[in-house]
Design a protein around this motif. Structure first.
Motif, PDB file in Angstrom:
ATOM      1  N   GLY A  59       0.803  -1.221   0.000  1.00  0.00           N
ATOM      2  CA  GLY A  59       0.000   0.000   0.000  1.00  0.00           C
ATOM      3  C   GLY A  59       0.834   1.268   0.000  1.00  0.00           C
ATOM      4  O   GLY A  59       0.354   2.335  -0.390  1.00  0.00           O
ATOM      5  N   THR A  60       2.077   1.161   0.423  1.00  0.00           N
ATOM      6  CA  THR A  60       2.942   2.344   0.463  1.00  0.00           C
ATOM      7  C   THR A  60       3.482   2.659  -0.932  1.00  0.00           C
ATOM      8  O   THR A  60       3.464   3.806  -1.366  1.00  0.00           O
ATOM      9  CB  THR A  60       4.087   2.119   1.470  1.00  0.00           C
ATOM     10  N   LEU A  63       0.875   4.408  -2.865  1.00  0.00           N
ATOM     11  CA  LEU A  63       0.801   5.860  -2.643  1.00  0.00           C
ATOM     12  C   LEU A  63       1.898   6.585  -3.416  1.00  0.00           C
ATOM     13  O   LEU A  63       1.663   7.618  -4.048  1.00  0.00           O
ATOM     14  CB  LEU A  63       0.945   6.167  -1.144  1.00  0.00           C
ATOM     15  N   SER A  82      -3.644   9.290  10.493  1.00  0.00           N
ATOM     16  CA  SER A  82      -3.556   8.154   9.582  1.00  0.00           C
ATOM     17  C   SER A  82      -2.320   7.381   9.975  1.00  0.00           C
ATOM     18  O   SER A  82      -1.609   7.750  10.919  1.00  0.00           O
ATOM     19  CB  SER A  82      -3.434   8.663   8.136  1.00  0.00           C
ATOM     20  N   TYR A  83      -2.049   6.317   9.237  1.00  0.00           N
ATOM     21  CA  TYR A  83      -0.781   5.609   9.432  1.00  0.00           C
ATOM     22  C   TYR A  83       0.353   6.459   8.835  1.00  0.00           C
ATOM     23  O   TYR A  83       0.128   7.208   7.879  1.00  0.00           O
ATOM     24  CB  TYR A  83      -0.857   4.236   8.750  1.00  0.00           C
ATOM     25  N   ALA A  85       2.610   6.007   6.811  1.00  0.00           N
ATOM     26  CA  ALA A  85       2.905   5.872   5.377  1.00  0.00           C
ATOM     27  C   ALA A  85       2.215   6.944   4.538  1.00  0.00           C
ATOM     28  O   ALA A  85       2.710   7.319   3.470  1.00  0.00           O
ATOM     29  CB  ALA A  85       2.507   4.480   4.881  1.00  0.00           C
ATOM     30  N   THR A  86       1.080   7.447   5.005  1.00  0.00           N
ATOM     31  CA  THR A  86       0.374   8.497   4.258  1.00  0.00           C
ATOM     32  C   THR A  86       1.273   9.734   4.139  1.00  0.00           C
ATOM     33  O   THR A  86       1.380  10.338   3.078  1.00  0.00           O
ATOM     34  CB  THR A  86      -0.952   8.870   4.972  1.00  0.00           C
ATOM     35  N   THR A 128      -7.170  10.205   3.992  1.00  0.00           N
ATOM     36  CA  THR A 128      -7.403   8.800   4.350  1.00  0.00           C
ATOM     37  C   THR A 128      -8.853   8.608   4.797  1.00  0.00           C
ATOM     38  O   THR A 128      -9.368   9.427   5.564  1.00  0.00           O
ATOM     39  CB  THR A 128      -6.463   8.397   5.507  1.00  0.00           C
ATOM     40  N   ASP A 154      -6.112   7.624   0.362  1.00  0.00           N
ATOM     41  CA  ASP A 154      -5.486   6.454   0.964  1.00  0.00           C
ATOM     42  C   ASP A 154      -6.647   5.631   1.517  1.00  0.00           C
ATOM     43  O   ASP A 154      -7.194   5.931   2.583  1.00  0.00           O
ATOM     44  CB  ASP A 154      -4.512   6.879   2.068  1.00  0.00           C
ATOM     45  N   ALA A 156      -6.613   2.498   2.391  1.00  0.00           N
ATOM     46  CA  ALA A 156      -6.043   1.267   2.961  1.00  0.00           C
ATOM     47  C   ALA A 156      -7.025   0.534   3.875  1.00  0.00           C
ATOM     48  O   ALA A 156      -6.933  -0.674   4.040  1.00  0.00           O
ATOM     49  CB  ALA A 156      -4.759   1.595   3.726  1.00  0.00           C
ATOM     50  N   HIS A 157      -7.979   1.278   4.460  1.00  0.00           N
ATOM     51  CA  HIS A 157      -8.927   0.648   5.389  1.00  0.00           C
ATOM     52  C   HIS A 157     -10.261   0.341   4.726  1.00  0.00           C
ATOM     53  O   HIS A 157     -11.174  -0.123   5.399  1.00  0.00           O
ATOM     54  CB  HIS A 157      -9.212   1.586   6.572  1.00  0.00           C
ATOM     55  N   SER A 178      -4.314  -0.992   0.701  1.00  0.00           N
ATOM     56  CA  SER A 178      -3.296  -1.913   1.204  1.00  0.00           C
ATOM     57  C   SER A 178      -3.938  -3.270   1.410  1.00  0.00           C
ATOM     58  O   SER A 178      -5.055  -3.364   1.923  1.00  0.00           O
ATOM     59  CB  SER A 178      -2.748  -1.422   2.539  1.00  0.00           C
ATOM     60  N   HIS A 180      -2.147  -5.582   3.139  1.00  0.00           N
ATOM     61  CA  HIS A 180      -1.255  -6.127   4.164  1.00  0.00           C
ATOM     62  C   HIS A 180      -2.020  -7.107   5.054  1.00  0.00           C
ATOM     63  O   HIS A 180      -3.236  -6.981   5.223  1.00  0.00           O
ATOM     64  CB  HIS A 180      -0.695  -4.963   4.991  1.00  0.00           C
ATOM     65  N   LYS A 183      -4.982  -6.212   7.302  1.00  0.00           N
ATOM     66  CA  LYS A 183      -6.187  -5.544   6.794  1.00  0.00           C
ATOM     67  C   LYS A 183      -7.337  -6.548   6.602  1.00  0.00           C
ATOM     68  O   LYS A 183      -7.115  -7.768   6.569  1.00  0.00           O
ATOM     69  CB  LYS A 183      -5.894  -4.848   5.464  1.00  0.00           C
ATOM     70  N   GLY A 190       0.713  -6.577   0.057  1.00  0.00           N
ATOM     71  CA  GLY A 190       0.093  -6.220  -1.214  1.00  0.00           C
ATOM     72  C   GLY A 190      -0.571  -4.865  -1.140  1.00  0.00           C
ATOM     73  O   GLY A 190      -0.754  -4.306  -0.056  1.00  0.00           O
ATOM     74  N   TYR A 280     -12.045  -1.659  11.960  1.00  0.00           N
ATOM     75  CA  TYR A 280     -11.377  -1.383  13.246  1.00  0.00           C
ATOM     76  C   TYR A 280     -12.431  -1.101  14.294  1.00  0.00           C
ATOM     77  O   TYR A 280     -13.560  -0.723  13.968  1.00  0.00           O
ATOM     78  CB  TYR A 280     -10.451  -0.150  13.129  1.00  0.00           C
TER      79      TYR A 280
END
Ligand SMILES: *Cc1c(COP(=O)(O)O)cnc(C)c1O
Length: 360
Positions: A59-60, A63, A82-83, A85-86, A128, A154, A156-157, A178, A180, A183, A190, A280
């Motif tokens: 996912g990084t 981005l 966010s995480y 990586a954003t 995000t 982003d 990812a979630h 993402s 990962h 997730k 991935g 989450y």
């Protein structure tokens, strides 16, 4: 005592994965856009009802490729909640993140504060969908059109989330995701990109494979590819996605029921335009002292919630100009994501709730 983490990666029945391994052994094709990657891309493309879907290494890198593909420059308006990586993806491309505070309801970027942060150097908004809750996508689109900015989400979630009848990954010029292991839907490692034009899609695919096709070299690309083994895991897991989300939902609703909400809150759930993925289970305490007390008490029982997200990204030590984001800074010291996965024992959920209720 069994260790309970914030999540537990889903694994399909082993025979299902074995069947794909046999196919890999038949062809010895391990990576470089092999048949399983192509199959996964086509299945996810159908599932999302999106034509332009590219499977990537993580996912990084998604981005970073998004930022490159859109030729962004100068400043990118982004969220502090966010995480990391954003933010680091922006820094990695030598651009400047400009942080706009979140709204206190769902902890997504506050769209009403975006315009004030736009300068002549702004090229894009990178937001995000935190915890899979949609940003104010219409407002953000209007602002972006008015100021000629690109929009990257982003997401990812957000795999498995539908908003206003379509996948949440459909919004923005580009959405990244993402896959990962942590997730809702994963391919071990991935990631992916969704975009909306053939031209951009071709560029993204070129960037992911070093920027060349055989002997023709077009762009300075990178290695953003993913392998047949990862695609195989995705093909297995995609078939279980509905059950995974249902299982998460049951645990999610159990927390809703058992927690004492007098001194606790959580992000507001959007109205009935949303089909949620239950990615989450964040809760926000009154202050950081009580938050730390809860962490210690849970850890003593071998239960490990995570501080998604701490610190507020505008406060990272390597950020040069500090933009004040009081809401994000406050929420980030008081938020905990509680363990959430389909086969989490309801007894453990009850235990977690009892510990929290007796502490707050
Ligand atoms: C997981 C995550 C990422 C990074 O994805 P990887 O696949 O681990 O590189 C980026 N942004 C957010 C919001 C994430 O949760």
């Amino acid at each position: 005592m069994e260790r309970i983490n914030v999540t537990k990666s889903f694994l399909p029945p082993q025979e299902e994965y074995q069947n794909y391994l046999s196919k890999i052994w038949d062809t010895s094709w391990l990576t470089n856009n092999g048949p399983l990657v192509v199959e996964l891309e086509s299945k996810i493309s159908n599932y999302l009802d999106e034509k332009y879907f590219a499977f990537l290494g993580n996912g990084t890198i998604a981005l970073q490729i998004a930022i490159k593909a859109l030729d962004l420059s100068g400043e990118i308006i982004t969220t502090p909640f966010s995480y990391c990586a954003t933010t680091t993806s922006i820094l990695w491309e030598n651009l400047k993140p400009v942080f706009v505070d979140i709204n206190p309801l769902d902890f997504n970027i506050n769209a009403d504060l975006i315009e004030a942060a736009i300068t002549e150097n702004t090229s894009a908004i990178l937001a995000t969908h935190v915890y899979g809750n949609p940003c104010e996508v219409e407002k953000i689109e209007t602002i972006a059109k008015k100021h000629n900015l690109k929009v990257i989400y982003d997401a990812a979630h957000a795999f498995g989330v539908k908003y206003k009848g379509k996948s949440l990954l459909s919004y923005g010029d580009i959405s990244t995701c993402s896959f990962h292991s942590t997730k809702v839907f994963h391919t071990v490692e991935g990631g992916s990109i969704i975009c909306h034009s053939q031209e951009l899609f071709d560029k993204i695919k070129l960037l992911r494979s070093f920027g060349h096709i055989l002997d023709d070299y077009y762009l300075a690309g990178i290695n953003g590819k993913n392998s047949e083994f990862h695609a195989a895991m995705g093909l297995c897991n995609l078939n279980h996605l509905g059950n995974i989300i249902e299982g998460r939902k049951a645990i999610f609703r159990l927390y809703d029921k058992l927690l004492n909400w007098d001194n606790l809150y959580k992000p507001t759930e959007k109205d009935n335009n949303l089909e949620y993925n239950f990615a989450y289970y964040p809760v926000v305490f009154d202050n950081d002292k009580v938050t730390k007390e809860v962490i210690l008490k849970l850890n003593a029982e071998n239960i490990y919630p995570r501080r998604y997200f701490y610190p507020s990204l505008n406060k990272l030590s390597y950020i040069e100009d500090i933009d004040e984001c009081p809401i994000s800074e406050s929420v980030s010291t008081r938020v905990l994501s509680l363990p959430l996965y389909p086969d989490l024992d309801p007894e453990i959920v009850a235990k977690i709730c009892k510990i929290i209720n007796s502490t707050i």
